[in-house]
Design a protein around this motif. Structure first.
Motif, PDB file in Angstrom:
ATOM      1  N   SER A  22       0.826  -1.211   0.000  1.00 20.89           N
ATOM      2  CA  SER A  22       0.000   0.000   0.000  1.00 20.89           C
ATOM      3  C   SER A  22       0.859   1.259   0.000  1.00 20.89           C
ATOM      4  CB  SER A  22      -0.933   0.008   1.217  1.00 20.89           C
ATOM      5  OG  SER A  22      -0.181  -0.036   2.419  1.00 20.89           O
ATOM      6  N   SER A  23       2.162   1.101   0.209  1.00 18.06           N
ATOM      7  CA  SER A  23       3.077   2.237   0.215  1.00 18.06           C
ATOM      8  C   SER A  23       3.685   2.420  -1.177  1.00 18.06           C
ATOM      9  CB  SER A  23       4.197   2.017   1.236  1.00 18.06           C
ATOM     10  OG  SER A  23       5.256   2.934   1.025  1.00 18.06           O
ATOM     11  N   PRO A  24       3.438   3.563  -1.844  1.00 17.73           N
ATOM     12  CA  PRO A  24       4.068   3.802  -3.145  1.00 17.73           C
ATOM     13  C   PRO A  24       5.589   3.757  -3.072  1.00 17.73           C
ATOM     14  CG  PRO A  24       2.297   5.377  -2.762  1.00 17.73           C
ATOM     15  CD  PRO A  24       2.508   4.646  -1.467  1.00 17.73           C
ATOM     16  N   SER A  25       6.156   4.217  -1.958  1.00 11.38           N
ATOM     17  CA  SER A  25       7.615   4.230  -1.826  1.00 11.38           C
ATOM     18  C   SER A  25       8.175   2.817  -1.767  1.00 11.38           C
ATOM     19  CB  SER A  25       8.020   5.010  -0.575  1.00 11.38           C
ATOM     20  OG  SER A  25       7.689   6.380  -0.689  1.00 11.38           O
ATOM     21  N   VAL A  26       7.498   1.931  -1.044  1.00 12.75           N
ATOM     22  CA  VAL A  26       7.946   0.541  -0.972  1.00 12.75           C
ATOM     23  C   VAL A  26       7.817  -0.121  -2.340  1.00 12.75           C
ATOM     24  CG1 VAL A  26       7.454  -1.732   0.014  1.00 12.75           C
ATOM     25  CG2 VAL A  26       7.475   0.289   1.489  1.00 12.75           C
ATOM     26  N   SER A  27       6.677   0.077  -3.009  1.00 12.69           N
ATOM     27  CA  SER A  27       6.471  -0.509  -4.338  1.00 12.69           C
ATOM     28  C   SER A  27       7.527  -0.030  -5.324  1.00 12.69           C
ATOM     29  CB  SER A  27       5.076  -0.155  -4.861  1.00 12.69           C
ATOM     30  OG  SER A  27       4.068  -0.732  -4.052  1.00 12.69           O
ATOM     31  N   HIS A  28       7.807   1.257  -5.279  1.00 14.25           N
ATOM     32  CA  HIS A  28       8.817   1.833  -6.169  1.00 14.25           C
ATOM     33  C   HIS A  28      10.189   1.231  -5.885  1.00 14.25           C
ATOM     34  CE1 HIS A  28      10.801   5.763  -7.828  1.00 14.25           C
ATOM     35  NE2 HIS A  28      10.850   4.778  -8.702  1.00 14.25           N
ATOM     36  N   GLY A  29      10.534   1.139  -4.611  1.00 16.75           N
ATOM     37  CA  GLY A  29      11.827   0.585  -4.236  1.00 16.75           C
ATOM     38  C   GLY A  29      11.985  -0.855  -4.678  1.00 16.75           C
ATOM     39  N   MET A  30      10.939  -1.664  -4.521  1.00 15.26           N
ATOM     40  CA  MET A  30      11.003  -3.059  -4.943  1.00 15.26           C
ATOM     41  C   MET A  30      11.201  -3.164  -6.450  1.00 15.26           C
ATOM     42  SD  MET A  30       8.309  -5.247  -2.586  1.00 15.26           S
ATOM     43  CE  MET A  30       6.843  -4.311  -3.084  1.00 15.26           C
TER      44      MET A  30
ATOM     45  N   MET B 189      24.112  -2.281  -3.626  1.00 12.39           N
ATOM     46  CA  MET B 189      23.216  -1.128  -3.824  1.00 12.39           C
ATOM     47  C   MET B 189      21.785  -1.520  -3.454  1.00 12.39           C
ATOM     48  SD  MET B 189      24.793   0.520  -7.337  1.00 12.39           S
ATOM     49  CE  MET B 189      23.748   1.986  -7.311  1.00 12.39           C
ATOM     50  N   ASN B 190      21.194  -0.720  -2.576  1.00  9.08           N
ATOM     51  CA  ASN B 190      19.863  -1.017  -2.033  1.00  9.08           C
ATOM     52  C   ASN B 190      18.974   0.205  -2.267  1.00  9.08           C
ATOM     53  OD1 ASN B 190      17.606  -1.433  -0.364  1.00  9.08           O
ATOM     54  ND2 ASN B 190      18.781  -2.598   1.123  1.00  9.08           N
ATOM     55  N   PHE B 191      17.873   0.012  -2.998  1.00 10.06           N
ATOM     56  CA  PHE B 191      17.021   1.122  -3.408  1.00 10.06           C
ATOM     57  C   PHE B 191      15.766   1.270  -2.539  1.00 10.06           C
ATOM     58  CE2 PHE B 191      19.576   0.018  -7.042  1.00 10.06           C
ATOM     59  CZ  PHE B 191      19.943   1.242  -7.561  1.00 10.06           C
ATOM     60  N   MET B 192      15.746   0.577  -1.412  1.00  9.04           N
ATOM     61  CA  MET B 192      14.554   0.598  -0.581  1.00  9.04           C
ATOM     62  C   MET B 192      14.495   1.839   0.306  1.00  9.04           C
ATOM     63  SD  MET B 192      12.754  -1.839  -1.614  1.00  9.04           S
ATOM     64  CE  MET B 192      11.471  -1.812  -0.348  1.00  9.04           C
ATOM     65  N   CYS B 193      13.362   1.981   0.975  1.00 12.41           N
ATOM     66  CA  CYS B 193      13.115   3.091   1.888  1.00 12.41           C
ATOM     67  C   CYS B 193      12.981   2.536   3.303  1.00 12.41           C
ATOM     68  CB  CYS B 193      11.833   3.832   1.496  1.00 12.41           C
ATOM     69  SG  CYS B 193      10.372   2.760   1.450  1.00 12.41           S
ATOM     70  N   GLY B 194      12.904   3.435   4.276  1.00 18.72           N
ATOM     71  CA  GLY B 194      12.732   2.989   5.656  1.00 18.72           C
ATOM     72  C   GLY B 194      13.396   3.956   6.617  1.00 18.72           C
ATOM     73  N   TYR B 195      13.858   3.434   7.733  1.00 15.69           N
ATOM     74  CA  TYR B 195      14.441   4.266   8.783  1.00 15.69           C
ATOM     75  C   TYR B 195      15.910   3.948   8.971  1.00 15.69           C
ATOM     76  CZ  TYR B 195       9.796   5.872  10.062  1.00 15.69           C
ATOM     77  OH  TYR B 195       8.568   6.455  10.039  1.00 15.69           O
TER      78      TYR B 195
ATOM     79  N   GLY C 164      16.673   5.613  -0.227  1.00 13.16           N
ATOM     80  CA  GLY C 164      17.372   6.085   0.964  1.00 13.16           C
ATOM     81  C   GLY C 164      18.430   5.132   1.476  1.00 13.16           C
ATOM     82  N   PHE C 165      18.225   3.830   1.236  1.00 16.33           N
ATOM     83  CA  PHE C 165      19.207   2.863   1.717  1.00 16.33           C
ATOM     84  C   PHE C 165      20.479   2.856   0.875  1.00 16.33           C
ATOM     85  CE2 PHE C 165      16.327  -0.185   4.359  1.00 16.33           C
ATOM     86  CZ  PHE C 165      15.985   0.882   5.168  1.00 16.33           C
ATOM     87  N   LEU C 166      20.505   3.646  -0.213  1.00 14.15           N
ATOM     88  CA  LEU C 166      21.766   3.867  -0.925  1.00 14.15           C
ATOM     89  C   LEU C 166      22.786   4.562  -0.026  1.00 14.15           C
ATOM     90  CD1 LEU C 166      20.517   5.056  -4.438  1.00 14.15           C
ATOM     91  CD2 LEU C 166      21.701   2.913  -3.934  1.00 14.15           C
ATOM     92  N   TYR C 167      22.298   5.156   1.041  1.00 11.75           N
ATOM     93  CA  TYR C 167      23.182   5.795   2.025  1.00 11.75           C
ATOM     94  C   TYR C 167      24.289   4.848   2.467  1.00 11.75           C
ATOM     95  CZ  TYR C 167      24.612   6.990   6.817  1.00 11.75           C
ATOM     96  OH  TYR C 167      25.331   7.220   7.958  1.00 11.75           O
ATOM     97  N   TYR C 168      23.930   3.601   2.756  1.00 10.70           N
ATOM     98  CA  TYR C 168      24.923   2.642   3.245  1.00 10.70           C
ATOM     99  C   TYR C 168      25.991   2.373   2.197  1.00 10.70           C
ATOM    100  CZ  TYR C 168      21.597   1.623   7.016  1.00 10.70           C
ATOM    101  OH  TYR C 168      20.749   1.716   8.099  1.00 10.70           O
TER     102      TYR C 168
END
Length: 245
Positions: free
Chosen positions: A53-61, A134-140, A150-154
């Motif tokens: 249901s999260s557009p950000s999660v769907s986009h990241g996947m 390289m990780n394209f997901m979102c989260g905290y 955001g997980f590209l930070y790592y």
């Protein structure tokens, strides 16, 4: 229209690939049919990615699937992630210098968490260090929320010799930002602030909010789409000439 803009401004020495993640059999078949008409390569996402249901999660996947299954295997080229509601309106002159960089993108941050916006991301695949990380997901991260990519930070933090070209010339077009002059006169006279066009490096026009996550009405999208088509087609046909930044 996106395909036409790429052929016009990037040229024939490029390949446009569609990632088909249609959410219904009908939608997937429509995308396939249009690609076949245009002679465009496409990949069906199989198996279908799980619903979120999260557009950000769907986009990241979807980005992660695309990178892991396709982009990571590219050779001797620049791979670009580009949202479906983005259009070239000018030549991407910086591309000729990409042999000096690993990646080029729009910098995003939340306090000390720095990453690249994946909606428009140029990657020199042969140069990328530890690309499988390289990780394209979102989260905290450290209690701070980061959006898709955001997980590209790592990855960026762990590869501190990364050569990054910032695409920082990013303009949200609004009268309150005193930047309506960036629009051609024929577009400006029918422009509304709520359209929120983005002009990136004077080369990309971004429709923005194309998934309608902000729940705007049908009339809004009809008028906005008409203006986008006028703008992009005008640039493609040479009827609209952009001024330099």
């Amino acid at each position: 229209m996106q395909y036409k803009s790429i052929k016009r401004f990037v040229g024939d020495n490029s390949e446009f690939i569609v990632i088909n993640n249609g959410q219904t059999p009908t939608m997937k078949a429509q995308i396939e049919a249009q690609c076949n008409i245009l002679g465009v390569k496409y990949y069906n996402v199989e198996p279908q990615l799980p619903y979120s249901s999260s557009p950000s999660v769907s986009h990241g996947m979807l980005l992660q699937w695309t990178f892991d299954h396709i982009a990571i295997h590219d050779k001797n080229c620049i791979s670009c992630f580009m949202d479906a509601d983005m259009f070239f309106i000018n030549k991407p002159n910086f591309i000729k210098d990409m042999d000096k960089y690993d990646v080029a993108g729009v910098p995003f941050s939340n306090q000390h968490i720095n990453y690249l916006w994946p909606n428009l991301l140029f990657m020199n695949i042969d140069r990328l260090p530890n690309k499988s990380d390289m990780n394209f997901m979102c989260g905290y991260i450290d209690g701070l929320y980061v959006d898709t990519g955001g997980f590209l930070y790592y990855w960026m933090k762990n590869n501190n010799n990364l050569k990054v070209k910032d695409i920082s010339n990013f303009h949200v077009i609004e009268s309150t930002r005193n930047n309506l002059h960036r629009l051609p006169a024929d577009i400006r006279k029918n422009y509304l602030d709520e359209f929120e066009f983005h002009i990136i490096e004077n080369m990309i026009l971004h429709y923005s909010h194309g998934s309608n996550w902000n729940n705007m009405g049908d009339d809004y999208h009809v008028r906005k789409t008409e203006l986008i088509i006028l703008f992009v087609e005008g640039c493609i046909n040479g009827n609209i000439m952009l001024t330099d930044d």
